[in-house]
Design a protein around this motif. Structure first.
Motif, PDB file in Angstrom:
ATOM      1  N   LEU A 131       0.867  -1.181   0.000  1.00 48.53           N
ATOM      2  CA  LEU A 131       0.000   0.000   0.000  1.00 48.53           C
ATOM      3  C   LEU A 131       0.900   1.226   0.000  1.00 48.53           C
ATOM      4  O   LEU A 131       1.881   1.276   0.744  1.00 48.53           O
ATOM      5  CB  LEU A 131      -0.897   0.018   1.239  1.00 48.53           C
ATOM      6  CG  LEU A 131      -1.766   1.262   1.430  1.00 48.53           C
ATOM      7  CD1 LEU A 131      -2.859   1.320   0.365  1.00 48.53           C
ATOM      8  CD2 LEU A 131      -2.373   1.276   2.823  1.00 48.53           C
ATOM      9  N   THR A 132       0.570   2.204  -0.839  1.00 50.69           N
ATOM     10  CA  THR A 132       1.313   3.462  -0.871  1.00 50.69           C
ATOM     11  C   THR A 132       0.404   4.586  -0.409  1.00 50.69           C
ATOM     12  O   THR A 132      -0.736   4.706  -0.873  1.00 50.69           O
ATOM     13  CB  THR A 132       1.853   3.771  -2.280  1.00 50.69           C
ATOM     14  OG1 THR A 132       2.762   2.721  -2.645  1.00 50.69           O
ATOM     15  CG2 THR A 132       2.579   5.107  -2.319  1.00 50.69           C
ATOM     16  N   LEU A 133       0.910   5.396   0.499  1.00 52.40           N
ATOM     17  CA  LEU A 133       0.184   6.550   1.009  1.00 52.40           C
ATOM     18  C   LEU A 133       0.892   7.821   0.575  1.00 52.40           C
ATOM     19  O   LEU A 133       2.128   7.886   0.579  1.00 52.40           O
ATOM     20  CB  LEU A 133       0.119   6.507   2.531  1.00 52.40           C
ATOM     21  CG  LEU A 133      -0.652   5.325   3.115  1.00 52.40           C
ATOM     22  CD1 LEU A 133      -0.415   5.239   4.608  1.00 52.40           C
ATOM     23  CD2 LEU A 133      -2.126   5.447   2.804  1.00 52.40           C
ATOM     24  N   GLY A 152       2.904  16.325  13.029  1.00 56.25           N
ATOM     25  CA  GLY A 152       1.529  16.157  12.579  1.00 56.25           C
ATOM     26  C   GLY A 152       1.497  16.049  11.069  1.00 56.25           C
ATOM     27  O   GLY A 152       2.192  16.788  10.379  1.00 56.25           O
ATOM     28  N   PHE A 153       0.699  15.135  10.551  1.00 52.84           N
ATOM     29  CA  PHE A 153       0.669  14.936   9.110  1.00 52.84           C
ATOM     30  C   PHE A 153      -0.661  14.394   8.654  1.00 52.84           C
ATOM     31  O   PHE A 153      -1.463  13.905   9.441  1.00 52.84           O
ATOM     32  CB  PHE A 153       1.819  14.039   8.656  1.00 52.84           C
ATOM     33  CG  PHE A 153       2.010  12.840   9.517  1.00 52.84           C
ATOM     34  CD1 PHE A 153       1.449  11.640   9.191  1.00 52.84           C
ATOM     35  CD2 PHE A 153       2.765  12.919  10.684  1.00 52.84           C
ATOM     36  CE1 PHE A 153       1.611  10.523   9.994  1.00 52.84           C
ATOM     37  CE2 PHE A 153       2.932  11.806  11.492  1.00 52.84           C
ATOM     38  CZ  PHE A 153       2.353  10.616  11.143  1.00 52.84           C
ATOM     39  N   SER A 154      -0.901  14.529   7.357  1.00 53.27           N
ATOM     40  CA  SER A 154      -2.096  14.014   6.697  1.00 53.27           C
ATOM     41  C   SER A 154      -1.647  13.016   5.639  1.00 53.27           C
ATOM     42  O   SER A 154      -0.606  13.211   5.013  1.00 53.27           O
ATOM     43  CB  SER A 154      -2.862  15.155   6.018  1.00 53.27           C
ATOM     44  OG  SER A 154      -3.234  16.142   6.952  1.00 53.27           O
ATOM     45  N   ALA A 155      -2.444  11.987   5.429  1.00 49.28           N
ATOM     46  CA  ALA A 155      -2.104  10.979   4.419  1.00 49.28           C
ATOM     47  C   ALA A 155      -3.370  10.515   3.721  1.00 49.28           C
ATOM     48  O   ALA A 155      -4.444  10.459   4.326  1.00 49.28           O
ATOM     49  CB  ALA A 155      -1.395   9.796   5.065  1.00 49.28           C
ATOM     50  N   THR A 156      -3.229  10.202   2.445  1.00 49.57           N
ATOM     51  CA  THR A 156      -4.339   9.658   1.671  1.00 49.57           C
ATOM     52  C   THR A 156      -3.847   8.473   0.856  1.00 49.57           C
ATOM     53  O   THR A 156      -2.656   8.355   0.552  1.00 49.57           O
ATOM     54  CB  THR A 156      -4.941  10.708   0.715  1.00 49.57           C
ATOM     55  OG1 THR A 156      -3.919  11.148  -0.178  1.00 49.57           O
ATOM     56  CG2 THR A 156      -5.523  11.884   1.472  1.00 49.57           C
ATOM     57  N   GLY A 157      -4.763   7.621   0.496  1.00 52.09           N
ATOM     58  CA  GLY A 157      -4.451   6.474  -0.344  1.00 52.09           C
ATOM     59  C   GLY A 157      -5.731   5.747  -0.695  1.00 52.09           C
ATOM     60  O   GLY A 157      -6.833   6.206  -0.381  1.00 52.09           O
ATOM     61  N   SER A 158      -5.575   4.617  -1.345  1.00 50.53           N
ATOM     62  CA  SER A 158      -6.738   3.790  -1.652  1.00 50.53           C
ATOM     63  C   SER A 158      -6.298   2.343  -1.796  1.00 50.53           C
ATOM     64  O   SER A 158      -5.120   2.056  -2.045  1.00 50.53           O
ATOM     65  CB  SER A 158      -7.443   4.262  -2.926  1.00 50.53           C
ATOM     66  OG  SER A 158      -6.607   4.086  -4.040  1.00 50.53           O
ATOM     67  N   LEU A 159      -7.251   1.456  -1.622  1.00 47.49           N
ATOM     68  CA  LEU A 159      -6.993   0.027  -1.805  1.00 47.49           C
ATOM     69  C   LEU A 159      -8.236  -0.601  -2.403  1.00 47.49           C
ATOM     70  O   LEU A 159      -9.337  -0.052  -2.301  1.00 47.49           O
ATOM     71  CB  LEU A 159      -6.603  -0.650  -0.489  1.00 47.49           C
ATOM     72  CG  LEU A 159      -7.613  -0.632   0.661  1.00 47.49           C
ATOM     73  CD1 LEU A 159      -8.610  -1.783   0.568  1.00 47.49           C
ATOM     74  CD2 LEU A 159      -6.872  -0.720   1.980  1.00 47.49           C
TER      75      LEU A 159
END
Length: 190
Positions: A131-133, A152-159
């Motif tokens: 999985l890549t974010l 602090g951080f934000s991350a998005t991805g999909s599977l």
């Protein structure tokens, strides 16, 4: 899903020879959310309430940074008790047989001054797949409330859920699951 998330290391400013620093995820300020298509009419939103983990930030060599996160499947909350019971059940997330979802990073690649791709292995429903974010560093420094080193951080991805063996109601429920993570990590208090 978690997680990941955690590439703040790659963006950390500091001395080129600083030692790697271990941060712990703050479960009260870390959220792992998801959305998935339902019947083609709308997307169901949900999140997992119980998340733990740590990240190691290597300021001298961000590519050596890492993150490990664990999500408790039974903590799923989609805003509807009946749906949540279905999600925890054997047909969907099977919390009894697979109580956790885990992410362990394998690589960090900077994509900008405050952005990176964090790739790792996600274990869900007893299966492990990459999985890549896409991660954005929001801030790093002492927290105003306790002066502890904080990232602090934000991350998005999909599977695709079918990749992990979740194929129920394929003609009604979407395959692609969008992931959104808001995370806060701090160096543990002495």
């Amino acid at each position: 899903m978690r997680a990941l998330l955690f590439a703040a290391a790659l963006f950390a400013a500091g001395a080129a020879h600083a030692e790697p620093v271990t941060y712990t995820l703050d479960p009260a300020h870390t959220q792992v959310a998801f959305s998935i298509d339902r019947f083609g009419f709308n997307r169901v939103l949900g999140r997992f309430e119980t998340v733990s983990g740590e990240l190691v930030l290597d300021q001298a060599n961000p590519a050596n940074s890492s993150v490990r996160a664990t999500v408790q499947i039974a903590s799923v909350d989609s805003g509807n008790d009946a749906r949540d019971e279905h999600l925890r059940g054997q047909r969907w997330l099977n919390a009894a047989a697979h109580p956790t979802m885990e992410f362990q990073s394998t690589s960090v690649r900077l994509t900008g001054e405050r952005t990176a791709e964090v790739t790792g292995n996600l274990t869900l429903l007893g299966q492990t797949h990459p999985l890549t974010l896409n991660v954005t560093l929001n801030n790093i420094g002492p927290a105003p409330n306790n002066q502890r080193a904080t990232a602090g951080f934000s991350a998005t991805g999909s599977l695709n859920r079918s990749t992990f063996g979740s194929t129920g109601a394929a003609n009604m429920i979407g395959d692609s699951v969008s992931i959104q993570i808001e995370a806060l990590a701090q160096v543990p208090a002495n």
